[in-house]
Design a protein around this motif. Structure first.
Motif, PDB file in Angstrom:
ATOM      1  N   GLN A  18     -11.036  26.520   3.061  1.00 27.54           N
ATOM      2  CA  GLN A  18     -12.580  26.653   3.263  1.00 27.54           C
ATOM      3  C   GLN A  18     -13.208  25.667   2.117  1.00 27.54           C
ATOM      4  OE1 GLN A  18     -14.003  30.682   2.316  1.00 27.54           O
ATOM      5  NE2 GLN A  18     -15.153  30.362   4.393  1.00 27.54           N
ATOM      6  N   TRP A  19     -13.000  25.660   1.001  1.00 28.93           N
ATOM      7  CA  TRP A  19     -13.543  24.655  -0.187  1.00 28.93           C
ATOM      8  C   TRP A  19     -12.885  23.292  -0.164  1.00 28.93           C
ATOM      9  CZ3 TRP A  19     -18.216  25.859  -1.550  1.00 28.93           C
ATOM     10  CH2 TRP A  19     -18.798  27.157  -1.644  1.00 28.93           C
ATOM     11  N   LEU A  20     -11.758  23.054   0.335  1.00 26.02           N
ATOM     12  CA  LEU A  20     -11.260  21.679   0.307  1.00 26.02           C
ATOM     13  C   LEU A  20     -11.855  21.275   1.651  1.00 26.02           C
ATOM     14  CD1 LEU A  20      -7.229  22.164  -0.403  1.00 26.02           C
ATOM     15  CD2 LEU A  20      -8.982  21.064  -1.806  1.00 26.02           C
ATOM     16  N   PHE A  21     -12.085  21.783   2.435  1.00 25.52           N
ATOM     17  CA  PHE A  21     -12.662  21.536   3.660  1.00 25.52           C
ATOM     18  C   PHE A  21     -14.302  21.006   3.448  1.00 25.52           C
ATOM     19  CE2 PHE A  21     -14.535  21.252   8.050  1.00 25.52           C
ATOM     20  CZ  PHE A  21     -13.526  20.370   8.668  1.00 25.52           C
ATOM     21  N   PHE A  22     -14.872  21.949   2.728  1.00 24.31           N
ATOM     22  CA  PHE A  22     -16.049  21.566   2.395  1.00 24.31           C
ATOM     23  C   PHE A  22     -16.291  20.463   1.382  1.00 24.31           C
ATOM     24  CE2 PHE A  22     -20.049  22.278  -0.210  1.00 24.31           C
ATOM     25  CZ  PHE A  22     -20.800  22.647   0.881  1.00 24.31           C
ATOM     26  N   ALA A  23     -15.292  20.188   0.486  1.00 24.80           N
ATOM     27  CA  ALA A  23     -15.306  18.983  -0.418  1.00 24.80           C
ATOM     28  C   ALA A  23     -15.323  17.864   0.533  1.00 24.80           C
ATOM     29  CB  ALA A  23     -14.310  19.076  -1.536  1.00 24.80           C
ATOM     30  N   TRP A  24     -14.381  17.877   1.521  1.00 26.40           N
ATOM     31  CA  TRP A  24     -14.255  16.740   2.644  1.00 26.40           C
ATOM     32  C   TRP A  24     -15.478  16.479   3.126  1.00 26.40           C
ATOM     33  CZ3 TRP A  24     -13.077  16.696   8.112  1.00 26.40           C
ATOM     34  CH2 TRP A  24     -12.495  15.562   8.458  1.00 26.40           C
ATOM     35  N   ILE A  25     -16.133  17.693   3.638  1.00 24.29           N
ATOM     36  CA  ILE A  25     -17.548  17.483   4.484  1.00 24.29           C
ATOM     37  C   ILE A  25     -18.449  16.506   3.526  1.00 24.29           C
ATOM     38  CG2 ILE A  25     -19.358  18.387   5.391  1.00 24.29           C
ATOM     39  CD1 ILE A  25     -17.052  18.198   7.398  1.00 24.29           C
ATOM     40  N   LEU A  26     -18.627  16.900   2.191  1.00 27.60           N
ATOM     41  CA  LEU A  26     -19.223  16.287   1.219  1.00 27.60           C
ATOM     42  C   LEU A  26     -19.060  14.846   1.135  1.00 27.60           C
ATOM     43  CD1 LEU A  26     -19.970  18.851  -1.659  1.00 27.60           C
ATOM     44  CD2 LEU A  26     -21.539  18.494   0.293  1.00 27.60           C
ATOM     45  N   PHE A  27     -17.673  14.406   0.932  1.00 34.17           N
ATOM     46  CA  PHE A  27     -17.251  13.237   0.911  1.00 34.17           C
ATOM     47  C   PHE A  27     -17.789  12.421   2.017  1.00 34.17           C
ATOM     48  CE2 PHE A  27     -14.033  10.092   1.788  1.00 34.17           C
ATOM     49  CZ  PHE A  27     -14.045   9.222   0.693  1.00 34.17           C
ATOM     50  N   ILE A  28     -17.547  12.981   3.186  1.00 31.54           N
ATOM     51  CA  ILE A  28     -17.780  12.381   4.527  1.00 31.54           C
ATOM     52  C   ILE A  28     -19.399  11.941   4.624  1.00 31.54           C
ATOM     53  CG2 ILE A  28     -18.282  12.742   7.002  1.00 31.54           C
ATOM     54  CD1 ILE A  28     -15.329  14.137   6.899  1.00 31.54           C
ATOM     55  N   GLY A  29     -20.322  13.003   4.196  1.00 26.38           N
ATOM     56  CA  GLY A  29     -21.646  12.773   4.306  1.00 26.38           C
ATOM     57  C   GLY A  29     -22.106  11.828   3.111  1.00 26.38           C
ATOM     58  N   LEU A  30     -21.506  11.762   2.049  1.00 30.45           N
ATOM     59  CA  LEU A  30     -21.680  10.726   0.838  1.00 30.45           C
ATOM     60  C   LEU A  30     -21.562   9.322   1.376  1.00 30.45           C
ATOM     61  CD1 LEU A  30     -22.893   9.799  -1.756  1.00 30.45           C
ATOM     62  CD2 LEU A  30     -20.357  10.313  -2.645  1.00 30.45           C
ATOM     63  N   ARG A  31     -20.372   9.189   1.924  1.00 32.23           N
ATOM     64  CA  ARG A  31     -19.859   7.821   2.496  1.00 32.23           C
ATOM     65  C   ARG A  31     -20.585   7.452   3.446  1.00 32.23           C
ATOM     66  NH1 ARG A  31     -15.443   5.237   1.073  1.00 32.23           N
ATOM     67  NH2 ARG A  31     -15.032   3.351   2.306  1.00 32.23           N
ATOM     68  N   PHE A  32     -21.127   8.487   4.595  1.00 26.86           N
ATOM     69  CA  PHE A  32     -21.770   7.965   5.874  1.00 26.86           C
ATOM     70  C   PHE A  32     -23.215   7.522   5.198  1.00 26.86           C
ATOM     71  CE2 PHE A  32     -24.724   8.870   9.344  1.00 26.86           C
ATOM     72  CZ  PHE A  32     -24.241   7.894  10.115  1.00 26.86           C
ATOM     73  N   GLY A  33     -23.701   8.248   4.119  1.00 31.47           N
ATOM     74  CA  GLY A  33     -25.019   7.821   3.523  1.00 31.47           C
ATOM     75  C   GLY A  33     -25.198   6.338   2.927  1.00 31.47           C
ATOM     76  N   LEU A  34     -23.981   6.189   2.419  1.00 31.33           N
ATOM     77  CA  LEU A  34     -23.626   4.703   1.837  1.00 31.33           C
ATOM     78  C   LEU A  34     -23.826   3.785   2.916  1.00 31.33           C
ATOM     79  CD1 LEU A  34     -21.249   5.326  -1.096  1.00 31.33           C
ATOM     80  CD2 LEU A  34     -23.615   5.015  -1.328  1.00 31.33           C
ATOM     81  N   PHE A  35     -23.010   3.987   4.003  1.00 35.05           N
ATOM     82  CA  PHE A  35     -22.899   3.160   5.189  1.00 35.05           C
ATOM     83  C   PHE A  35     -24.144   2.964   5.882  1.00 35.05           C
ATOM     84  CE2 PHE A  35     -22.778   2.802   9.929  1.00 35.05           C
ATOM     85  CZ  PHE A  35     -21.743   1.870  10.010  1.00 35.05           C
ATOM     86  N   VAL A  36     -24.925   3.872   5.917  1.00 29.07           N
ATOM     87  CA  VAL A  36     -26.466   3.858   6.401  1.00 29.07           C
ATOM     88  C   VAL A  36     -27.379   3.149   5.416  1.00 29.07           C
ATOM     89  CG1 VAL A  36     -28.647   4.841   7.311  1.00 29.07           C
ATOM     90  CG2 VAL A  36     -26.413   5.689   7.947  1.00 29.07           C
ATOM     91  N   ARG A  37     -27.118   3.266   4.202  1.00 30.33           N
ATOM     92  CA  ARG A  37     -27.926   2.658   3.297  1.00 30.33           C
ATOM     93  C   ARG A  37     -27.826   1.041   3.328  1.00 30.33           C
ATOM     94  NH1 ARG A  37     -32.588   2.934   0.875  1.00 30.33           N
ATOM     95  NH2 ARG A  37     -32.728   2.133  -1.399  1.00 30.33           N
ATOM     96  N   HIS A  38     -26.753   0.736   3.580  1.00 33.78           N
ATOM     97  CA  HIS A  38     -26.358  -0.792   3.602  1.00 33.78           C
ATOM     98  C   HIS A  38     -27.203  -1.346   4.651  1.00 33.78           C
ATOM     99  CE1 HIS A  38     -24.187  -4.583   4.054  1.00 33.78           C
ATOM    100  NE2 HIS A  38     -24.207  -4.428   5.216  1.00 33.78           N
ATOM    101  N   PHE A  39     -27.259  -0.695   5.837  1.00 32.94           N
ATOM    102  CA  PHE A  39     -28.124  -1.427   6.799  1.00 32.94           C
ATOM    103  C   PHE A  39     -29.992  -1.131   6.457  1.00 32.94           C
ATOM    104  CE2 PHE A  39     -24.028  -0.648   8.514  1.00 32.94           C
ATOM    105  CZ  PHE A  39     -23.940  -1.940   9.174  1.00 32.94           C
TER     106      PHE A  39
END
Length: 334
Positions: A18-39
């Protein structure tokens, strides 16, 4: 408690996943936020690669993509991972009960953390009376029926084709990001109310309102995995039923086949007599504690891996597409 006993406890496996997957979800969200921020900053912020896993937060669009794929044999190229993840979670439910909800779902993880914290805060959790619990549980199935009707039944294939070609669908992942980073007053109010209700009531959202869980629960009724009770060893102490997050009467069942069962293994972990275990139809002997967790993780890995191997994971949208669309995201309301 030593490490060996922790490894043998199925709930220990689940909490870890559960918590490893949740950490992965947070990582994905942060990375996508950085991707969007670029544009959003016209290139001033650094560019990072877009994580396709963010499309797991597009379940309604994935349902439309599912119908389009079944009708035409064509995977939507803009958000293919959305359909891959939906198919993966359906397959997990078909083969390993509603395991997505209790093992992987980030909302389920937070909901469980909320009611456990609420139990420590209030000393107990609230059990809603059966006369109210049953109609409340029907709400998630009514919501599921609503989405199935308007998307799978009423919406023609050409209508879905048109929707999947709109700028709104192209930018739907960005719109979902904004839901979390720029929530409206209404969204904050709804989330706040649900959070407050989740403290005293176990899994309030999951139990009463989640249409995704309703769909997976119905599919899970066909799963070969089943919690079975050894009547000879059972002392009918009721510990399993009291611990069950779905409030199922486990101590009165020879086998638990309810659509509400998430395969969390809390009942078998709680039983002092070890009279409960996950089993398969043949043979019906108790499975080792590691079998079900490994099955859950393996099914998820195979589903995502298949999407990657078949070229149905990365979006076909280019950086030029995002450069044009992201600054206009607020203009796409439907």
């Amino acid at each position: 408690m030593n490490l060996g006993s922790l490894v043998r406890r199925p709930v220990s496996w689940r909490l870890l996943v559960q918590w490893l997957f949740f950490a992965w979800i947070l990582f994905i969200g942060l990375r996508f936020g950085l991707f969007v921020r670029h544009f959003e900053t016209a290139g001033a912020a650094p560019l990072v690669s877009r994580p396709p896993g963010v499309e797991g937060f597009l379940p309604i669009g994935a349902l439309a993509s599912l119908k389009y794929w079944l009708a035409t044999g064509t995977f939507n190229a803009w958000h293919p991972a959305a359909l891959v993840l939906l198919l993966t979670f359906l397959a997990m439910s078909l083969l390993a009960k509603k395991s997505f909800c209790s093992w992987l779902c980030p909302v389920g993880t937070l909901s469980e953390a909320a009611w456990k914290w609420g139990r420590r805060l209030f000393g107990r959790n609230v059990s809603i009376p059966r006369w109210l619990d049953l109609p409340l549980r029907s709400l998630k199935y009514l919501l599921l029926a609503f989405f199935v009707k308007i998307i799978l039944i009423d919406m023609p294939t050409e209508g879905i084709r048109a929707f999947l070609a709109t700028p709104y669908w192209a930018i739907s992942d960005v719109k979902m990001l904004h839901f979390f980073t720029r929530p409206s007053a209404t969204a904050l109010t709804v989330v706040g109310v649900l959070t407050l209700l989740s403290l005293p009531v176990r899994n309030f959202w999951c139990r009463y309102l989640c249409p995704y869980g309703a769909l997976l629960g119905l599919v899970s009724c066909l799963s070969p995995f089943t919690i079975r009770r050894n009547a000879g060893a059972c002392t009918r102490c009721g510990a399993c039923s009291r611990a069950c997050p779905a409030q199922l009467p486990v101590d009165r069942k020879a086998a638990v086949r309810s659509a509400e069962c998430t395969g969390c293994l809390t009942c078998s972990d709680t039983c002092p007599e070890r009279a409960l275990a996950m089993t398969l139809p043949f043979p019906r002997r108790p499975l080792p504690a590691w079998v079900f967790p490994v099955t859950v993780v393996a099914l998820f890995a195979v589903g995502v891996g298949t999407g990657m191997a078949t070229g149905h994971w990365q979006t076909s949208l280019t950086h030029d597409d995002y450069r044009q669309l992201i600054p206009l995201a607020e203009q796409f309301s439907h």
